[in-house]
Scaffold this motif. Structure first.
Motif, PDB file in Angstrom:
ATOM      1  N   LEU A   1      -5.938   0.084 -14.102  1.00  0.00           N
ATOM      2  CA  LEU A   1      -5.931   1.368 -13.396  1.00  0.00           C
ATOM      3  C   LEU A   1      -6.596   1.269 -12.029  1.00  0.00           C
ATOM      4  O   LEU A   1      -6.123   1.835 -11.044  1.00  0.00           O
ATOM      5  CB  LEU A   1      -6.669   2.390 -14.270  1.00  0.00           C
ATOM      6  CG  LEU A   1      -6.450   3.849 -13.920  1.00  0.00           C
ATOM      7  CD1 LEU A   1      -4.971   4.181 -13.892  1.00  0.00           C
ATOM      8  CD2 LEU A   1      -7.164   4.718 -14.953  1.00  0.00           C
ATOM      9  N   SER A   2      -7.702   0.545 -11.990  1.00  0.00           N
ATOM     10  CA  SER A   2      -8.390   0.421 -10.697  1.00  0.00           C
ATOM     11  C   SER A   2      -9.064  -0.943 -10.634  1.00  0.00           C
ATOM     12  O   SER A   2      -9.227  -1.616 -11.647  1.00  0.00           O
ATOM     13  CB  SER A   2      -9.443   1.522 -10.541  1.00  0.00           C
ATOM     14  OG  SER A   2     -10.505   1.279 -11.417  1.00  0.00           O
ATOM     15  N   VAL A   3      -9.449  -1.322  -9.444  1.00  0.00           N
ATOM     16  CA  VAL A   3     -10.145  -2.597  -9.254  1.00  0.00           C
ATOM     17  C   VAL A   3     -11.407  -2.614 -10.106  1.00  0.00           C
ATOM     18  O   VAL A   3     -11.722  -3.606 -10.758  1.00  0.00           O
ATOM     19  CB  VAL A   3     -10.503  -2.806  -7.769  1.00  0.00           C
ATOM     20  CG1 VAL A   3     -11.341  -4.060  -7.601  1.00  0.00           C
ATOM     21  CG2 VAL A   3      -9.234  -2.912  -6.944  1.00  0.00           C
ATOM     22  N   ASP A   4     -12.116  -1.466 -10.104  1.00  0.00           N
ATOM     23  CA  ASP A   4     -13.361  -1.383 -10.863  1.00  0.00           C
ATOM     24  C   ASP A   4     -13.128  -1.690 -12.334  1.00  0.00           C
ATOM     25  O   ASP A   4     -13.824  -2.515 -12.933  1.00  0.00           O
ATOM     26  CB  ASP A   4     -13.965   0.016 -10.724  1.00  0.00           C
ATOM     27  CG  ASP A   4     -14.672   0.171  -9.389  1.00  0.00           C
ATOM     28  OD1 ASP A   4     -14.587  -0.781  -8.586  1.00  0.00           O
ATOM     29  OD2 ASP A   4     -15.288   1.231  -9.158  1.00  0.00           O
ATOM     30  N   SER A   5     -12.143  -1.022 -12.913  1.00  0.00           N
ATOM     31  CA  SER A   5     -11.929  -1.218 -14.346  1.00  0.00           C
ATOM     32  C   SER A   5     -11.409  -2.624 -14.626  1.00  0.00           C
ATOM     33  O   SER A   5     -11.696  -3.204 -15.663  1.00  0.00           O
ATOM     34  CB  SER A   5     -10.978  -0.159 -14.905  1.00  0.00           C
ATOM     35  OG  SER A   5      -9.799  -0.131 -14.152  1.00  0.00           O
TER      36      SER A   5
ATOM     37  N   ALA B   1       0.815   4.482  -2.910  1.00  0.00           N
ATOM     38  CA  ALA B   1      -0.422   4.384  -3.675  1.00  0.00           C
ATOM     39  C   ALA B   1      -0.361   3.317  -4.750  1.00  0.00           C
ATOM     40  O   ALA B   1      -0.850   3.471  -5.858  1.00  0.00           O
ATOM     41  CB  ALA B   1      -0.764   5.742  -4.294  1.00  0.00           C
TER      42      ALA B   1
ATOM     43  N   ARG C   1       2.084   2.087  -6.548  1.00  0.00           N
ATOM     44  CA  ARG C   1       2.989   2.137  -7.708  1.00  0.00           C
ATOM     45  C   ARG C   1       3.745   0.825  -7.809  1.00  0.00           C
ATOM     46  O   ARG C   1       3.887   0.099  -6.824  1.00  0.00           O
ATOM     47  CB  ARG C   1       3.988   3.296  -7.559  1.00  0.00           C
ATOM     48  CG  ARG C   1       3.416   4.656  -7.888  1.00  0.00           C
ATOM     49  CD  ARG C   1       4.557   5.655  -8.052  1.00  0.00           C
ATOM     50  NE  ARG C   1       5.570   5.510  -7.017  1.00  0.00           N
ATOM     51  CZ  ARG C   1       5.556   6.172  -5.868  1.00  0.00           C
ATOM     52  NH1 ARG C   1       4.587   7.032  -5.616  1.00  0.00           N
ATOM     53  NH2 ARG C   1       6.523   6.021  -4.997  1.00  0.00           N
TER      54      ARG C   1
ATOM     55  N   LEU D   1      -4.754  -5.424  -6.348  1.00  0.00           N
ATOM     56  CA  LEU D   1      -4.486  -4.875  -7.666  1.00  0.00           C
ATOM     57  C   LEU D   1      -2.975  -4.757  -7.887  1.00  0.00           C
ATOM     58  O   LEU D   1      -2.451  -5.050  -8.967  1.00  0.00           O
ATOM     59  CB  LEU D   1      -5.148  -3.505  -7.808  1.00  0.00           C
ATOM     60  CG  LEU D   1      -5.145  -2.954  -9.223  1.00  0.00           C
ATOM     61  CD1 LEU D   1      -5.969  -3.841 -10.147  1.00  0.00           C
ATOM     62  CD2 LEU D   1      -5.703  -1.529  -9.245  1.00  0.00           C
TER      63      LEU D   1
ATOM     64  N   GLU E   1       0.822  -1.213   0.000  1.00  0.00           N
ATOM     65  CA  GLU E   1       0.000   0.000   0.000  1.00  0.00           C
ATOM     66  C   GLU E   1       0.850   1.254   0.000  1.00  0.00           C
ATOM     67  O   GLU E   1       0.345   2.367  -0.144  1.00  0.00           O
ATOM     68  CB  GLU E   1      -0.901   0.011   1.233  1.00  0.00           C
ATOM     69  CG  GLU E   1      -2.067  -0.924   1.084  1.00  0.00           C
ATOM     70  CD  GLU E   1      -2.905  -0.972   2.347  1.00  0.00           C
ATOM     71  OE1 GLU E   1      -2.651  -0.175   3.264  1.00  0.00           O
ATOM     72  OE2 GLU E   1      -3.796  -1.827   2.412  1.00  0.00           O
TER      73      GLU E   1
END
Lengths: 401, 588
Positions: A193-197, A126, A128, A221, A123
């Motif tokens: 890019l994100s968990v959602d995507s 962020a 990277r 992720l 974590e």
């Protein structure tokens, strides 16, 4: 003083306390514990990843951790021989709360039984791709610079979830990851890019959303990103990827530290726990001739060279001595940081013959005796050198008789 | 331009805070009053490592804030509008640095040398005069960083609380939210890092529940700075929408678009209400304490005092009776005792001189008599002294344990030394000449008597018979004369000794009576003084209680009035706040 002496000491104490059943039960338990595996407790506030880390380590079929029993419930201090303390961030406030607290003089003198772990290293930064490297740097810096970390045998950044998932990497997971890695970097980037995507968007390759969801819940992720990058850069088999993930997660570092600082010194640490419990019993319920037992406890503290070695190793590794570079490495090796066998201490091949060992030990002795007697060195430096001399003398004493 | 309506309310509350010793509240209100900033100030606050810096940078689309893995800013950064990007370090002096070097510059400054950083950016968002304030991470409540952040809150009109989606809101964060909402008209929670959290939706829902359970009105905006950055890079509006930032920016714009006068009125209203509530709470606490005090003390104390006065009066009668009774008894007992002792002595004197011849025993007797009289008088004295002490204690005890201290009662003397010496009575001895003379007188009578009788028988006057009778008579006369003289001597010695004993008795029975009377006087004086003292103390106490009660009543009345006034201020502030909101809503 050896573990044998501690057994004798505890038995004698039991004789003194024979008219107090609960004390006898306690002392007998101490004796039994000496035969059992070393107990390591994992402590930390909720959400630092204790359970994940314990599962990751406990299910690891490795020789290094064979003689270890791990507890992720907050057991009372006297029930564990060593402690792994987890924090979420290396913030001053959190570190101040994690600092090992003192106790008796003996407890403080021999407090070489805890390791600090930055529990969710992935974590940092962020998410990277270099998060784990950054986390390791942060951990190293904290160990060297933060006085709150001085009492630990090591400060290690670990991504517990990643390590756990990596160690138990399954074939089907690897297949999915490899399929993802086959998509071009550019195209995949926005899906990562994100968990959602990653979970919701339609994918260029035929990986069903459920598998993606499973993957992200197992690895996070960050883990998915790292795994794909690793596959692309050459980890083309499940085993290779697994090994690399474990290595990068810091789990390996933690295992090595546990093996080097705790398992290798298991006898000394278990003896320490027994002596501490005896000490508090003597303080709480004095008996006639208890002072003689107390004196022997003190002698045990003074004579236990293991603790001095461990403390000095931590000081050298934490950059709190004047030693640096190769000479620091040699010092740590002689103190047993890489194993307690004479060959390991002297940096010789495992099959070196006794004459070679003797010669190596003698030359080390001459060198470090010189260091210990240098008039221009600071007191702390000479004291450190004396500890090393004592360790080398221990090696040479094997040849006596 | 007329003074705004809220200014009066605020000033009044401020005065009340100062008057009641709440300088901290007064200071907050003063800052609200004197705020001259042309635009709305929005503070971004949160605990360490929650992503404040990322959030701000993403809001502004500029790398303004240090997004450190380790370091976080120790001073607030105020970001406002400027036609050209510029950064100023404000410490003792102001120093301009390039915005790009800001993070590096901050790292090399010694801690404590700066007060704040001002950054100007050419951003449309900031055009209305909006100032975004990045604050040091909140941590240890005693650390200067936390204090600096809480200080920023006093000036803020709205607050974005930042908490990441890897963990639910912690109790400390909820407490912070509560504190902020009390002093700031607007608060939102920015839930950051939703890009890496698989279950941020559930987490956001849980956080909403937690906030409303804490009594905090605040929207929750889940955001991802990473997604926003990627969207900006790619120019992807759809992706930007998924970052959650448009909603947050909407809210920020809403805050910024409200006329600053309204915003200030709203902030002032909230602050006044918060200050009034805090002040009323502390006053109420004081009032409760006072009324609790009076509940116990006022009436009960007075009643207690009354009871003790009556008790004292009864006590006075009791101890006076006790003293006089005891003294009367003591006088008669003492006299009887002395008399009894002297009578025994007298009896002994009688016995002694019934048998003994004073001529032989007087010196021994005199010593005995003096010793016994002295002993009798001394014993009597000691006895009287003991009884006096006992009486003193008895009387003292009747005053209760607190005053059970009897006065010292030294008798003026045991009297033994002043016992007069026994005078030796005149004792006649029966000397040889007297005996001879008495014998001659007896023999002469005998010779004459028997000579006359025998002369009748023709014998000469002096013949053997009359001579024999003369000898016999002489012997008898001497013996009779001796017995008579002894008796006289004995009577004389008895009388002398008895007279002496009587003298001693009369003298000392008088003396002992005097002593006892003196004791009585001394005890009476002592206890009368004590009684007076107690009575006076009680009177004083009663006066104090009565005066204190009046004073307390006045004070309580004052505090109650003050609370009413503050409640009125609170209501007024509420009305002002509503007006400010309504106007906003109308204009919006």
């Amino acid at each position: 003083m050896t573990a044998l002496d501690v057994r004798e000491l505890v038995s004698e104490a039991a004789a003194h306390y024979r008219d107090r059943p609960h004390a006898v039960v306690m002392l007998r338990e101490c004796l039994e514990r000496l035969e059992e595996p070393l107990r390591v407790g994992f402590v930390g506030t909720p959400g630092t990843g204790k359970s994940t880390l314990v599962s990751a380590l406990a299910e690891w079929p490795t020789r290094a951790l064979r003689d270890l029993e791990l507890f992720d419930t907050p057991a009372p201090a006297e029930h564990v021989d060593a402690t792994v303390r987890l924090v979420r961030h290396l913030e001053p406030d959190e570190l101040a709360g994690a600092r090992p607290v003192g106790g008796s003089a003996f407890a403080r003198q021999s407090a070489v039984n805890s390791v600090l772990v930055l529990g969710r290293a992935d974590e940092v930064g962020a998410g990277r791709i270099d998060a784990l490297l950054t986390a390791k740097q942060l951990a190293r810096r904290a160990w060297r610079e933060d006085p709150n970390c001085a009492g630990f045998q090591g400060v290690i950044a670990v991504a517990g979830q990643l390590g756990y998932a990596g160690r138990a990497l399954r074939d089907d997971e690897f297949a999915v990851l490899r399929a993802l890695a086959s998509v071009s970097r550019q195209e995949l980037e926005r899906h990562l890019l994100s968990v959602d995507s990653f979970v919701d968007d339609p994918f260029p390759v035929g990986v069903p959303p459920e598998s993606r969801k499973h993957l992200v819940s197992r690895f996070g992720l960050y883990g998915v990103r790292l795994a794909i990058t690793l596959i692309r850069t050459g980890c083309d088999s499940r085993l290779k990827l697994s090994a690399e993930l474990v290595h990068r997660s810091g789990l390996g570092d933690l295992r090595d530290t546990l093996a080097g600082c705790f398992v290798a010194r298991g006898e000394a640490l278990k003896a320490r726990t027994a002596v501490l419990r005896l000490e508090s019993l003597l303080a709480a319920e004095p008996v006639p001739h208890g002072d003689r037992l107390a004196a022997r406890v003190e002698r045990f503290a003074a004579a236990a060279h293991d603790f001095r070695e461990l403390r000095l190793i931590a000081d050298i590794r934490g950059g709190r001595t004047a030693l640096s570079g190769e000479i620091a490495e040699e010092a740590a090796r002689l103190l047993g940081a890489q194993g307690l066998a004479p060959t390991e201490r002297l940096g010789l091949a495992p099959d070196a013959d006794p004459a070679e060992i003797h010669a190596g030990a003698e030359s080390a002795l001459v060198r470090w005796r010189h260091e210990a007697e240098r008039a221009d060195a600071a007191h702390a430096e000479r004291a450190a050198a004396r500890v090393i001399v004592r360790s080398v003398e221990g090696l040479l004493s094997l040849f006596v008789g | 331009m007329t003074a705004p309506a809220w200014l009066d309310v605020l000033n009044e509350t401020l005065d009340a805070c100062a008057a009641h010793g709440r300088a901290d509240l007064a200071e907050r209100l003063r800052r609200r009053r004197d705020q001259q900033a042309p635009g709305t100030r929005i503070a971004v606050v949160g605990f360490p490592k929650q992503g404040k810096g990322y959030l701000l940078n993403a809001l502004l689309n500029a790398p303004v804030c240090a997004v450190g893995d380790a370091s976080t800013p120790a001073v607030p950064t105020e970001i406002g509008y400027a036609p050209d990007a510029a950064a100023t370090l404000v410490g003792h002096a102001r120093e301009s640095v390039p915005v790009a070097d800001l993070a590096k510059e901050l790292e090399i400054r010694p801690p404590g040398s700066l007060r704040r950083v001002e950054v100007g950016l050419p951003r449309e968002l900031l055009g209305t005069g909006l100032v975004l304030v990045d604050t040091p991470a909140i941590g240890d409540p005693r650390s200067p960083r936390t204090a600096a952040t809480l200080d920023v809150l006093a000036d803020a009109h709205a607050v974005i609380l930042v908490s990441d989606a890897t963990q639910e809101l912690q109790p400390a964060e909820l407490a912070l939210a509560r504190h902020i909402r009390t002093w700031c008209p607007a608060l939102v929670l920015a839930l950051t890092k939703i890009d890496v959290s698989p279950d941020w939706r559930e987490l956001a829902a849980r956080n909403r529940t937690a906030l409303s359970e804490t009594g905090v009105v605040a929207d929750v905006f889940p955001v991802s700075a990473t997604v926003r950055q990627a969207a900006a890079k790619a120019g992807d509006a759809g992706l930007n929408g998924r970052s959650g930032f448009p909603e947050l920016l909407n809210w920020v714009g809403e805050q910024a678009s409200r006329p600053i006068e309204r915003t200030r009125a709203l902030a002032a209203a909230v602050s006044v209400r918060a200050a009034a509530v805090e002040l009323v709470e502390s006053l109420q606490t004081r009032l409760d304490a006072v009324s609790q005090d009076s509940g116990i003390d006022q009436v009960t104390l007075l009643q207690q005092a009354q009871r003790r006065t009556e008790e004292l009066r009864r006590q006075n009668v009791r101890w006076q009776n006790l003293l006089s009774d005891e003294i009367t008894d003591l006088v008669s007992d003492a006299e009887y005792d002395l008399r009894e002792r002297t009578r025994q002595i007298v009896r002994h004197i009688d016995r002694t001189f019934d048998e003994g011849d004073p001529v032989q025993i007087w010196p021994d007797f005199q010593t005995w008599l003096e010793e016994n009289l002295a002993e009798a008088v001394e014993t009597n004295y000691n006895w009287v002294s003991d009884r006096s002490t006992w009486i003193a204690h008895a009387v003292a005890t009747s005053f209760g344990p607190r005053f059970g201290q009897a006065p010292e009662l030294p008798l003026t003397g045991s009297g033994v030394d002043s016992i007069p010496e026994v005078g030796t009575p005149k004792i006649e001895r029966f000397k040889i000449g007297q005996k001879l003379f008495t014998g001659l007188r007896g023999s002469y009578g005998g010779v004459l008597m028997f000579g006359l009788v025998t002369s009748l028988a023709g014998l000469p006057l002096i013949n053997p018979v009359s001579l024999g009778a003369g000898v016999a008579f002489a012997t008898k006369s001497v013996r009779d004369e001796g017995g008579m003289r002894l008796q006289r001597r004995q009577a004389l010695a008895k009388a002398a000794a008895q007279r002496h004993v009587d003298d001693v008795f009369i003298r000392f029975s008088k003396e002992i009576k005097d002593e006892i009377r003196q004791v009585q006087r001394r005890l009476r004086d002592h206890f009368a003084a004590l009684s007076d003292e107690l009575a006076e103390e009680l009177t004083r106490q009663r006066e104090l209680i009565i005066a204190g009660s009046a004073d307390r009543d006045r004070r309580t009345q004052r505090v109650k009035k003050e609370i009413d006034r503050l409640a009125a201020l609170h209501r007024k502030a509420g009305a002002l706040g509503v007006t400010a909101r309504e106007i906003r809503e109308l204009s919006a």
